[in-house]
Design a protein around this motif. Structure first.
Motif, PDB file in Angstrom:
ATOM      1  N   SER A  63       0.829  -1.205   0.000  1.00 42.94           N
ATOM      2  CA  SER A  63       0.000   0.000   0.000  1.00 42.94           C
ATOM      3  C   SER A  63       0.863   1.254   0.000  1.00 42.94           C
ATOM      4  O   SER A  63       0.560   2.232  -0.695  1.00 42.94           O
ATOM      5  CB  SER A  63      -0.928  -0.014   1.223  1.00 42.94           C
ATOM      6  N   PHE A  64       1.953   1.235   0.763  1.00 42.02           N
ATOM      7  CA  PHE A  64       2.844   2.393   0.831  1.00 42.02           C
ATOM      8  C   PHE A  64       3.466   2.680  -0.533  1.00 42.02           C
ATOM      9  O   PHE A  64       3.604   3.835  -0.942  1.00 42.02           O
ATOM     10  CB  PHE A  64       3.936   2.153   1.864  1.00 42.02           C
ATOM     11  N   ALA A  65       3.824   1.619  -1.253  1.00 43.45           N
ATOM     12  CA  ALA A  65       4.447   1.799  -2.566  1.00 43.45           C
ATOM     13  C   ALA A  65       3.491   2.458  -3.552  1.00 43.45           C
ATOM     14  O   ALA A  65       3.903   3.259  -4.394  1.00 43.45           O
ATOM     15  CB  ALA A  65       4.913   0.453  -3.108  1.00 43.45           C
ATOM     16  N   VAL A  66       2.190   2.129  -3.440  1.00 48.20           N
ATOM     17  CA  VAL A  66       1.202   2.669  -4.374  1.00 48.20           C
ATOM     18  C   VAL A  66       0.768   4.075  -3.988  1.00 48.20           C
ATOM     19  O   VAL A  66       0.593   4.948  -4.840  1.00 48.20           O
ATOM     20  CB  VAL A  66      -0.019   1.724  -4.463  1.00 48.20           C
ATOM     21  N   THR A  67       0.581   4.309  -2.679  1.00 51.89           N
ATOM     22  CA  THR A  67       0.021   5.585  -2.236  1.00 51.89           C
ATOM     23  C   THR A  67       1.071   6.664  -2.002  1.00 51.89           C
ATOM     24  O   THR A  67       0.726   7.813  -1.747  1.00 51.89           O
ATOM     25  CB  THR A  67      -0.772   5.391  -0.935  1.00 51.89           C
ATOM     26  N   SER A  68       2.333   6.300  -2.059  1.00 54.80           N
ATOM     27  CA  SER A  68       3.405   7.284  -1.902  1.00 54.80           C
ATOM     28  C   SER A  68       4.174   7.384  -3.222  1.00 54.80           C
ATOM     29  O   SER A  68       3.771   6.822  -4.230  1.00 54.80           O
ATOM     30  CB  SER A  68       4.348   6.871  -0.765  1.00 54.80           C
ATOM     31  N   GLY A  69       5.268   8.052  -3.203  1.00 54.71           N
ATOM     32  CA  GLY A  69       6.082   8.156  -4.414  1.00 54.71           C
ATOM     33  C   GLY A  69       7.054   7.016  -4.582  1.00 54.71           C
ATOM     34  O   GLY A  69       7.809   6.988  -5.562  1.00 54.71           O
ATOM     35  N   ALA A  70       7.042   6.034  -3.669  1.00 53.14           N
ATOM     36  CA  ALA A  70       8.012   4.941  -3.734  1.00 53.14           C
ATOM     37  C   ALA A  70       7.845   4.110  -4.997  1.00 53.14           C
ATOM     38  O   ALA A  70       8.822   3.750  -5.664  1.00 53.14           O
ATOM     39  CB  ALA A  70       7.871   4.051  -2.499  1.00 53.14           C
ATOM     40  N   GLY A  71       6.586   3.781  -5.335  1.00 50.51           N
ATOM     41  CA  GLY A  71       6.351   2.970  -6.515  1.00 50.51           C
ATOM     42  C   GLY A  71       6.772   3.670  -7.790  1.00 50.51           C
ATOM     43  O   GLY A  71       7.318   3.054  -8.709  1.00 50.51           O
ATOM     44  N   ILE A  72       6.523   4.984  -7.854  1.00 52.53           N
ATOM     45  CA  ILE A  72       6.913   5.747  -9.040  1.00 52.53           C
ATOM     46  C   ILE A  72       8.430   5.810  -9.159  1.00 52.53           C
ATOM     47  O   ILE A  72       8.998   5.659 -10.250  1.00 52.53           O
ATOM     48  CB  ILE A  72       6.302   7.148  -8.979  1.00 52.53           C
ATOM     49  N   ALA A  73       9.114   6.009  -8.029  1.00 53.94           N
ATOM     50  CA  ALA A  73      10.574   6.050  -8.060  1.00 53.94           C
ATOM     51  C   ALA A  73      11.151   4.696  -8.474  1.00 53.94           C
ATOM     52  O   ALA A  73      12.115   4.627  -9.247  1.00 53.94           O
ATOM     53  CB  ALA A  73      11.100   6.451  -6.677  1.00 53.94           C
ATOM     54  N   LEU A  74      10.543   3.623  -7.980  1.00 57.43           N
ATOM     55  CA  LEU A  74      11.010   2.280  -8.329  1.00 57.43           C
ATOM     56  C   LEU A  74      10.780   1.998  -9.806  1.00 57.43           C
ATOM     57  O   LEU A  74      11.602   1.333 -10.451  1.00 57.43           O
ATOM     58  CB  LEU A  74      10.297   1.240  -7.464  1.00 57.43           C
ATOM     59  N   SER A  75       9.674   2.497 -10.351  1.00 56.50           N
ATOM     60  CA  SER A  75       9.362   2.237 -11.757  1.00 56.50           C
ATOM     61  C   SER A  75      10.379   2.890 -12.691  1.00 56.50           C
ATOM     62  O   SER A  75      10.580   2.427 -13.816  1.00 56.50           O
ATOM     63  CB  SER A  75       7.957   2.743 -12.076  1.00 56.50           C
ATOM     64  N   ARG A  76      11.026   3.947 -12.241  1.00 65.64           N
ATOM     65  CA  ARG A  76      12.034   4.600 -13.077  1.00 65.64           C
ATOM     66  C   ARG A  76      13.283   3.752 -13.222  1.00 65.64           C
ATOM     67  O   ARG A  76      14.025   3.887 -14.193  1.00 65.64           O
ATOM     68  CB  ARG A  76      12.395   5.967 -12.481  1.00 65.64           C
ATOM     69  N   VAL A  77      13.494   2.860 -12.245  1.00 65.88           N
ATOM     70  CA  VAL A  77      14.680   1.995 -12.275  1.00 65.88           C
ATOM     71  C   VAL A  77      14.364   0.647 -12.907  1.00 65.88           C
ATOM     72  O   VAL A  77      15.105   0.153 -13.756  1.00 65.88           O
ATOM     73  CB  VAL A  77      15.227   1.798 -10.846  1.00 65.88           C
ATOM     74  N   LEU A  78      13.261   0.024 -12.463  1.00 66.07           N
ATOM     75  CA  LEU A  78      12.912  -1.322 -12.920  1.00 66.07           C
ATOM     76  C   LEU A  78      11.671  -1.347 -13.809  1.00 66.07           C
ATOM     77  O   LEU A  78      11.179  -2.425 -14.141  1.00 66.07           O
ATOM     78  CB  LEU A  78      12.680  -2.236 -11.713  1.00 66.07           C
ATOM     79  N   GLY A  79      11.173  -0.178 -14.187  1.00 70.50           N
ATOM     80  CA  GLY A  79       9.938  -0.119 -14.956  1.00 70.50           C
ATOM     81  C   GLY A  79      10.028  -0.795 -16.309  1.00 70.50           C
ATOM     82  O   GLY A  79       9.007  -1.218 -16.856  1.00 70.50           O
ATOM     83  N   PHE A  80      11.240  -0.908 -16.866  1.00 69.64           N
ATOM     84  CA  PHE A  80      11.369  -1.545 -18.178  1.00 69.64           C
ATOM     85  C   PHE A  80      10.927  -3.007 -18.130  1.00 69.64           C
ATOM     86  O   PHE A  80      10.466  -3.555 -19.139  1.00 69.64           O
ATOM     87  CB  PHE A  80      12.821  -1.446 -18.666  1.00 69.64           C
ATOM     88  N   LEU A  81      11.049  -3.642 -16.937  1.00 70.87           N
ATOM     89  CA  LEU A  81      10.594  -5.029 -16.803  1.00 70.87           C
ATOM     90  C   LEU A  81       9.072  -5.109 -16.943  1.00 70.87           C
ATOM     91  O   LEU A  81       8.545  -6.005 -17.613  1.00 70.87           O
ATOM     92  CB  LEU A  81      11.034  -5.598 -15.455  1.00 70.87           C
TER      93      LEU A  81
END
Length: 378
Positions: A63-81
């Motif tokens: 939930s924290f990853a989705v509701t905060s900026g953590a998921g967006i920051a992670l997607s910039r690194v591993l989003g290509f997967l």
């Protein structure tokens, strides 16, 4: 007579079925009170000692990853997967990771939040629910491998088999999908902070999961007490390739995965049954997954079909890996008894019970505010 005719007509069939089920289950509770009591007590202890401590942190983290900026920051690194392997938006990266590492409901919770925010489409949410239902690493490696099988290596082998099968299904579902159009997804402003919201989401989810496990344990006790369980075991083992112990373990896995683990350990069946059962996840988990959505994004028939595909694929992968790493299978020592929680029980239960009570307190204090913002699972 008119009332009887209306009852046996096809009008309001769902309500009639529920009414008949209510009467049957009410009679069963009166007929088998001791069996139901013992089963529910055992499941409550399991929830307090295994389910709550292992899954609550992952639920909160998802939930924290989705509701905060953590998921967006992670997607910039591993989003290509996410984009090139599963053909999903990069914002799905955190939810995908949690679905493979955090446990069965973590993926469903992440998908429901992303869909509710408008970050993904219904079609993308539906595709994710075909492969984002996986057991967590803590449950498979630590509990099943280390405690039940007596071998962390065997736990890792099962985890890799189920996870690899899920990844393959995810790749398959995205083969004919278009590459997603990336759009700017603003981080939602959450009054009180994303940490509090993630705690509330995790509280609601863990309470719901625990309630489902306890409910299904009581239902399974009724099946045992009435003889229906034994009847279905004989039915499965009669013409088929399964022995009665294998049929019993398979039926338990079909109903509820933790009960399946216990029966598989008691009857000492092949590890292939663990691989299939963990990937299939059981009806109890399926109902938990459905509960995260007001409207499920994919056909439930298709969902069940992919649950079976996941199970058979995981069993096949485990069969191959066990030949490559035979020592991991040979060192697995089955407990020879149902899953038992032992060693420091009172302290563990007390700690988990405290956490469960805190969950309830969170919901009571923040429930109305969360309902206004549609953050608590209904």
């Amino acid at each position: 007579m008119e009332a009887i005719k209306r009852f046996f007509s096809f009008e309001g069939l769902s309500a009639k079925f529920c009414g008949a089920a209510f009467l049957a289950l009410g009679a069963a509770l009166l007929a088998f009170p001791k069996e139901v009591q013992e089963a529910t007590l055992s499941s409550v202890i399991y929830c307090l000692t295994v389910l709550v401590p292992s899954l609550f942190p992952f639920m909160a983290l998802t939930s924290f990853a989705v509701t905060s900026g953590a998921g967006i920051a992670l997607s910039r690194v591993l989003g290509f997967l996410s984009r090139y392997v599963f053909r999903l938006p990069k914002v799905c990266t955190a939810s995908l990771l949690m679905s493979f590492l955090g446990g069965y409901p973590a993926g469903a919770r992440g998908v429901s939040l992303l869909w509710k925010q408008g970050s993904i489409t219904r079609e993308q949410a539906g595709r994710m629910m075909l492969f984002c239902v996986n057991p967590g690493i803590a449950f498979v490696v630590t509990f099943l491998g280390g405690t039940v099988l007596g071998s962390f290596s065997a736990g890792w082998l099962l985890f890799l088999s189920v996870t690899a099968a899920g990844i393959l299904l995810g790749v398959f579902t995205g083969l004919f999908a278009k590459f997603p159009e990336e759009k700017f997804v603003p981080v939602p402003a959450v009054p009180g902070g994303a940490v509090i919201r993630s705690a509330v989401d995790a509280c609601s989810g863990i309470l719901k999961m625990s309630a489902c496990v306890v409910l299904f344990s009581g239902f399974t006790a009724i099946l045992h007490g009435s003889g229906l369980y034994q009847f279905f075991v004989k039915l499965l083992s009669g013409p088929g390739p399964f022995s009665q112990p294998e049929a019993a373990a398979a039926l338990s896995f079909f109903i509820e995965v933790t009960g399946g683990v216990g029966d598989a350990a008691k009857f000492q069946v092949s590890p292939l049954f663990y691989a299939f059962g963990l990937a299939f996840a059981g009806l109890c988990v399926h109902l938990q997954v459905f509960s995260f959505f007001e409207e499920f994004p994919v056909s439930k028939c298709k969902f069940f079909l992919f649950r079976f595909l996941h199970g058979f694929l995981a069993a096949g992968i485990y069969s191959l890996l066990s030949r490559v790493f035979p020592s991991a299978v040979n060192t697995a020592v089955l407990s020879g008894s149902p899953v038992a929680i032992s060693g420091g029980l009172s302290a563990t239960v007390a700690g988990a019970l405290s956490l469960l009570l805190l969950c309830s307190a969170f919901l009571l204090l923040l429930g109305r505010d969360c309902e206004t913002r549609q953050t608590v699972i209904k």
